[in-house]
Scaffold this motif. Structure first.
Motif, PDB file in Angstrom:
ATOM      1  N   VAL A  69       0.861  -1.183   0.000  1.00  0.00           N
ATOM      2  CA  VAL A  69       0.000   0.000   0.000  1.00  0.00           C
ATOM      3  C   VAL A  69       0.897   1.232   0.000  1.00  0.00           C
ATOM      4  N   ALA A  70       0.583   2.164  -0.885  1.00  0.00           N
ATOM      5  CA  ALA A  70       1.381   3.390  -0.994  1.00  0.00           C
ATOM      6  C   ALA A  70       0.692   4.341  -1.958  1.00  0.00           C
ATOM      7  N   PRO A  71       1.080   5.602  -1.928  1.00  0.00           N
ATOM      8  CA  PRO A  71       0.615   6.496  -2.978  1.00  0.00           C
ATOM      9  C   PRO A  71       1.172   6.034  -4.328  1.00  0.00           C
ATOM     10  N   HIS A  72       0.483   6.403  -5.376  1.00  0.00           N
ATOM     11  CA  HIS A  72       0.860   6.068  -6.748  1.00  0.00           C
ATOM     12  C   HIS A  72       1.062   7.384  -7.487  1.00  0.00           C
ATOM     13  N   LYS A  73       1.831   7.390  -8.530  1.00  0.00           N
ATOM     14  CA  LYS A  73       2.060   8.640  -9.276  1.00  0.00           C
ATOM     15  C   LYS A  73       0.758   9.235  -9.823  1.00  0.00           C
ATOM     16  N   SER A  74      -0.281   8.383  -9.984  1.00  0.00           N
ATOM     17  CA  SER A  74      -1.556   8.852 -10.541  1.00  0.00           C
ATOM     18  C   SER A  74      -2.698   8.892  -9.531  1.00  0.00           C
ATOM     19  N   ALA A  75      -2.418   8.584  -8.269  1.00  0.00           N
ATOM     20  CA  ALA A  75      -3.482   8.552  -7.255  1.00  0.00           C
ATOM     21  C   ALA A  75      -2.858   8.644  -5.862  1.00  0.00           C
ATOM     22  N   PRO A  76      -3.567   9.248  -4.928  1.00  0.00           N
ATOM     23  CA  PRO A  76      -3.018   9.356  -3.574  1.00  0.00           C
ATOM     24  C   PRO A  76      -2.971   8.024  -2.821  1.00  0.00           C
ATOM     25  N   ILE A  77      -3.732   7.033  -3.298  1.00  0.00           N
ATOM     26  CA  ILE A  77      -3.833   5.748  -2.595  1.00  0.00           C
ATOM     27  C   ILE A  77      -3.792   4.635  -3.634  1.00  0.00           C
ATOM     28  N   ALA A  78      -2.998   3.595  -3.350  1.00  0.00           N
ATOM     29  CA  ALA A  78      -2.977   2.447  -4.251  1.00  0.00           C
ATOM     30  C   ALA A  78      -2.767   1.159  -3.461  1.00  0.00           C
ATOM     31  N   LEU A  79      -3.391   0.107  -3.947  1.00  0.00           N
ATOM     32  CA  LEU A  79      -3.186  -1.248  -3.453  1.00  0.00           C
ATOM     33  C   LEU A  79      -2.450  -1.986  -4.562  1.00  0.00           C
ATOM     34  N   PHE A  80      -1.196  -2.354  -4.294  1.00  0.00           N
ATOM     35  CA  PHE A  80      -0.346  -3.008  -5.278  1.00  0.00           C
ATOM     36  C   PHE A  80      -0.326  -4.517  -5.059  1.00  0.00           C
ATOM     37  N   VAL A  81      -0.334  -5.252  -6.162  1.00  0.00           N
ATOM     38  CA  VAL A  81      -0.161  -6.711  -6.130  1.00  0.00           C
ATOM     39  C   VAL A  81       1.013  -7.041  -7.037  1.00  0.00           C
ATOM     40  N   HIS A  82       1.495  -8.271  -6.954  1.00  0.00           N
ATOM     41  CA  HIS A  82       2.580  -8.708  -7.830  1.00  0.00           C
ATOM     42  C   HIS A  82       2.072  -8.675  -9.269  1.00  0.00           C
TER      43      HIS A  82
END
Length: 132
Positions: A69-82
């Motif tokens: 979980v972290a900010p993304h260059k295009s959004a303040p919030i992101a849920l990342f998966v592999h």
């Protein structure tokens, strides 16, 4: 439920997020920990830092793939998966057109109110049990 941080470095990362990101990232953290606790196949969750971002792993059972979980260059919030898993494509097929996605690697959120415990919990559950 609020869960304390076992590692002060991770707490500091969350504390450093801006007001637009922190509530949603904390909500995703809670959803990951609650989803893991509700499924006895997952086992204990390890919260660590990967690429400088809070990451969630299943080191004992090895049932899942890493979530971040972290900010993304295009959004303040992101849920990342592999990105080499089928998780995002499966999620998109199950819930077509309901979320903004970054390819095969992330679900993007503009605010905490966009986080749906049912829908995003479905994705988190699949990630935590990906290897079962």
């Amino acid at each position: 439920m609020n869960r304390a941080f076992a590692d002060a470095r991770i707490a500091a990362i969350f504390d450093g997020y801006n007001a637009a990101s922190r509530p949603g990232l904390m909500a995703l953290r809670r959803l990951i920990l609650d989803t893991a606790a509700a499924d006895n196949r997952v086992g204990a969750i390890e919260e660590s830092l990967r690429w400088g971002q809070p990451a969630y792993l299943t080191p004992i059972t090895k049932s899942g793939t890493t979530l971040r979980v972290a900010p993304h260059k295009s959004a303040p919030i992101a849920l990342f998966v592999h990105c080499q898993t089928s998780l995002i494509s499966d999620f998109s097929a199950e819930f077509p057109g309901q979320d903004r996605l970054d390819g095969t690697r992330a679900v993007l959120f503009d605010g905490a109110s966009q986080i749906d415990p049912m829908r995003h919990g479905w994705l988190i559950s699949r990630a935590l049990t990906y290897h079962l």
